[in-house]
Design an enzyme around this catalytic site. Structure first.
Site, mmCIF file in Angstrom:
data_model
loop_
_atom_site.group_PDB
_atom_site.id
_atom_site.type_symbol
_atom_site.label_atom_id
_atom_site.label_comp_id
_atom_site.label_asym_id
_atom_site.label_seq_id
_atom_site.Cartn_x
_atom_site.Cartn_y
_atom_site.Cartn_z
ATOM 1 N N PRO A 25 0.845 -1.205 0.000
ATOM 2 C CA PRO A 25 0.000 0.000 0.000
ATOM 3 C C PRO A 25 0.877 1.250 0.000
ATOM 4 C CG PRO A 25 -0.004 -1.074 2.161
ATOM 5 C CD PRO A 25 0.724 -1.985 1.228
ATOM 6 N N ALA A 58 -3.737 3.511 1.683
ATOM 7 C CA ALA A 58 -4.586 3.716 2.853
ATOM 8 C C ALA A 58 -5.817 4.530 2.455
ATOM 9 C CB ALA A 58 -3.804 4.436 3.933
ATOM 10 N N GLN A 100 -6.787 -1.075 1.176
ATOM 11 C CA GLN A 100 -6.340 -0.942 2.566
ATOM 12 C C GLN A 100 -7.261 0.038 3.288
ATOM 13 O OE1 GLN A 100 -2.712 1.174 3.842
ATOM 14 N NE2 GLN A 100 -2.106 -0.704 4.874
ATOM 15 N N HIS A 177 -5.675 -1.701 8.027
ATOM 16 C CA HIS A 177 -4.411 -1.031 8.343
ATOM 17 C C HIS A 177 -4.254 -0.950 9.863
ATOM 18 C CE1 HIS A 177 -0.916 1.340 8.095
ATOM 19 N NE2 HIS A 177 -1.277 2.247 7.205
ATOM 20 N N GLY A 178 -3.476 -1.874 10.373
ATOM 21 C CA GLY A 178 -3.235 -1.883 11.823
ATOM 22 C C GLY A 178 -1.807 -1.467 12.152
ATOM 23 N N ALA A 179 -1.166 -0.785 11.202
ATOM 24 C CA ALA A 179 0.273 -0.504 11.351
ATOM 25 C C ALA A 179 0.546 0.987 11.464
ATOM 26 C CB ALA A 179 1.016 -1.078 10.137
ATOM 27 N N HIS A 180 1.829 1.320 11.607
ATOM 28 C CA HIS A 180 2.391 2.653 11.367
ATOM 29 C C HIS A 180 1.822 3.793 12.210
ATOM 30 C CE1 HIS A 180 3.713 1.053 7.170
ATOM 31 N NE2 HIS A 180 4.464 0.602 8.151
ATOM 32 N N TYR A 182 -1.186 4.515 13.279
ATOM 33 C CA TYR A 182 -2.543 5.022 13.070
ATOM 34 C C TYR A 182 -3.497 4.425 14.118
ATOM 35 C CZ TYR A 182 -0.431 6.914 8.897
ATOM 36 O OH TYR A 182 0.399 7.619 8.051
HETATM 37 C C1 LIG Z 1 5.178 6.980 -0.624
HETATM 38 C C2 LIG Z 1 4.838 5.939 0.371
HETATM 39 C C3 LIG Z 1 3.529 5.813 0.774
HETATM 40 C C4 LIG Z 1 3.166 4.803 1.688
HETATM 41 N N1 LIG Z 1 1.856 4.645 2.026
HETATM 42 C C5 LIG Z 1 1.482 3.619 2.817
HETATM 43 C C6 LIG Z 1 0.126 3.350 3.072
HETATM 44 O O1 LIG Z 1 -0.781 4.009 2.543
HETATM 45 N N2 LIG Z 1 -0.173 2.312 3.892
HETATM 46 C C7 LIG Z 1 0.787 1.544 4.479
HETATM 47 O O2 LIG Z 1 0.468 0.615 5.224
HETATM 48 N N3 LIG Z 1 2.094 1.766 4.229
HETATM 49 C C8 LIG Z 1 2.466 2.758 3.409
HETATM 50 N N4 LIG Z 1 3.783 2.936 3.095
HETATM 51 C C9 LIG Z 1 4.770 1.930 3.548
HETATM 52 C C10 LIG Z 1 4.963 0.895 2.442
HETATM 53 O O3 LIG Z 1 3.792 0.128 2.247
HETATM 54 C C11 LIG Z 1 6.120 -0.074 2.750
HETATM 55 O O4 LIG Z 1 5.845 -0.801 3.921
HETATM 56 C C12 LIG Z 1 7.422 0.678 2.928
HETATM 57 O O5 LIG Z 1 7.667 1.526 1.826
HETATM 58 C C13 LIG Z 1 8.610 -0.284 3.094
HETATM 59 O O6 LIG Z 1 8.712 -1.109 1.972
HETATM 60 P P1 LIG Z 1 9.851 -0.826 0.837
HETATM 61 O O7 LIG Z 1 11.178 -0.889 1.573
HETATM 62 O O8 LIG Z 1 9.689 -1.960 -0.137
HETATM 63 O O9 LIG Z 1 9.592 0.514 0.261
HETATM 64 C C14 LIG Z 1 4.161 3.942 2.226
HETATM 65 C C15 LIG Z 1 5.494 4.097 1.815
HETATM 66 C C16 LIG Z 1 5.837 5.071 0.897
HETATM 67 C C17 LIG Z 1 7.260 5.172 0.447
#
Ligand SMILES: Cc1cc2nc3c(=O)[nH]c(=O)nc-3n(C[C@H](O)[C@H](O)[C@H](O)COP(=O)(O)O)c2cc1C
Length: 425
Positions: A25, A58, A100, A177-180, A182
């Site tokens: 996502p 998201a 998501q 979305h239970g991460a990050h 939020y």
């Molecule tokens: C521009 C951008 C937007 C993202 N938006 C979301 C999101 O909407 N939901 C989410 O769970 N993670 C989001 N992420 C995290 C990514 O899903 C992913 O976990 C993260 O980039 C690490 O993976 P990678 O090393 O392959 O980039 C975002 C990351 C980036 C770079």
């Protein structure tokens, strides 16, 4: 030919995947007024492949769910209708598409809220201002309203309705979305959750809200269409936990009774995007505990993706930034073809070198070509890309549905941070 485990087929419940490379996502902030836009058709269909799984960015579950401008929603009829052609385009390419569903909780500001009210959270602890990913702006967060015990079922129900709407829009399933950091994470993590009711205190209590959401969504659309994303080790928006492994394990074990489509976890090394840290921790205990499809994300390249699939550490690998920069990522990973470097990131914060500017110019040309060829709704009357010796870009533009954005002098890092929306449709 060398073995390429990422390219092996995999049966994820009712879905037959032809490879293990998942589109993570990725928030794009191009959904004006929270309505997905037609340009997302191109972005997503470019990244769809026969039997490949894509997870959409998201997507807000209600009018209190947002914390950034122009993120999409899935709570109104208009939003559902707007998603339909985007989902159809992915299906036409043979892709499998999950939405998501998301609530930002306290990672918001009353300006994003109806009636300028306080954002909601598990807590009333305010969040300190944060530097935005552009390295320039500072995000301010309003002190949140701590949800009362009685108010929580309504939020659980909002997740349920959003999931139903996503299916109505044609999505094959939803990822909760239970991460990050939020809303759900704000309940899970003990650095945030300071409640004294049945949703706070013990690990079991802190996980209650997440599990109620899972149960409601599973009951609504069926477990075989539901995934959950968790980041027990991450620390976005002050959302750390004193014992992430116990938290991850408790969730993995508790999820087993639902028979979810998948569990998606972010690697301990990704404390934040772009911050890949050395860590002794891994997701192996959670992988072993969870009795279903296990997806991992966070800092993966081709080699490591292949390694974790062949060792059985994961069933699927989600790629974020590589997918952003390489719409045909599965094919490139199959051929071991060179990858475009992802230009999104926290680094460089500040100004770029001339080399990078030249790369950016090429990107910009491509983007304009995309706009024209796709007959975009967005009017982009004029872009002037000027650079001075320090590598500062001056961009004069008229974008965002004709709304005039004044001539701005912005750091290249800012442009890069917008590239997920601007340069990759
Ligand atoms: C521009 C951008 C937007 C993202 N938006 C979301 C999101 O909407 N939901 C989410 O769970 N993670 C989001 N992420 C995290 C990514 O899903 C992913 O976990 C993260 O980039 C690490 O993976 P990678 O090393 O392959 O980039 C975002 C990351 C980036 C770079």
């Amino acid at each position: 030919m060398e073995p390429n485990p990422l390219m092996t087929p995999y049966k994820m419940g009712r879905f037959q995947l032809s490879h293990r490379v998942v589109h993570a996502p990725l928030t794009r902030q191009r959904s004006f007024d929270n309505i997905p836009q037609p340009h997302a058709i191109l972005y997503h269909s470019q990244r769809a492949s026969e039997g490949g799984l894509l997870i959409a960015e998201a997507t807000g579950i209600s009018n209190t769910a947002h914390g950034y401008p122009n993120t999409p929603g899935v709570w109104t009829k208009e939003q559902v209708e707007a998603w339909k052609p985007i989902v159809d385009a992915v299906h036409e390419k043979g892709g499998i598409f999950f939405c998501q569903i998301w609530h930002a909780g306290r990672v918001s500001n009353c300006e994003f809220q109806p009636n300028v009210q306080a954002p909601i959270s598990s807590t009333d602890k305010p969040l300190a201002p944060q530097m935005r990913s552009n390295g320039v702006d500072v995000a301010l967060f309003s002190p949140p309203h701590r949800l009362t015990t009685k108010e929580i079922p309504q939020i659980v129900d909002d997740f349920r309705v959003a999931a139903r709407n996503a299916i109505e829009a044609g999505f094959d399933g939803v990822e909760i979305h239970g991460a990050h950091g939020y809303l759900i994470d704000q309940f899970l993590k003990d650095h945030v959750n300071d409640r004294t009711d049945k949703y706070g205190g013990t690990l079991q209590n802190r996980c209650r809200f997440a599990l109620e959401v899972v149960e409601a969504v599973v009951n609504e659309i069926g477990a075989d269409r539901v995934g959950l994303r968790l980041s027990p080790y991450a620390n976005y928006s002050e959302s750390g936990d004193s014992n992430p492994e116990a938290l991850g394990l408790h969730m993995a074990n508790s999820l087993n009774k639902f028979g979810l489509c998948y569990c998606h976890m972010v690697e301990p090394r990704m404390i934040k995007v772009g911050e890949k840290v050395e860590t002794p921790h891994s997701l192996l205990p959670m992988r072993k505990a969870f009795k279903g499809t296990f997806m991992v994300a966070g800092g993966y390249d081709r080699e490591e993706g292949n390694k974790v699939i062949s060792s059985g550490y994961a069933d699927l690998v989600a790629y974020g930034r590589w997918f952003l920069a390489n719409p045909d990522l599965p094919r490139r990973l199959e051929l071991n073809a060179p990858l475009n470097r992802c230009m999104f990131g926290q680094e460089p914060v500040g100004y770029m070198t001339i080399d990078e500017l030249q790369a950016l110019e090429r990107h910009l040309e491509l983007w304009m070509y995309n706009i024209r060829s796709a007959k975009m709704q967005i009017m982009f009357e004029e872009i002037q890309l000027l650079k001075n010796k320090e590598g500062i870009l001056k961009v004069s533009n008229e974008i965002l549905r004709g709304k005039i954005v004044e001539q701005t002098e912005i750091s290249a890092a800012y442009l890069l941070s917008m590239q997920n929306g601007m340069f990759n449709f």
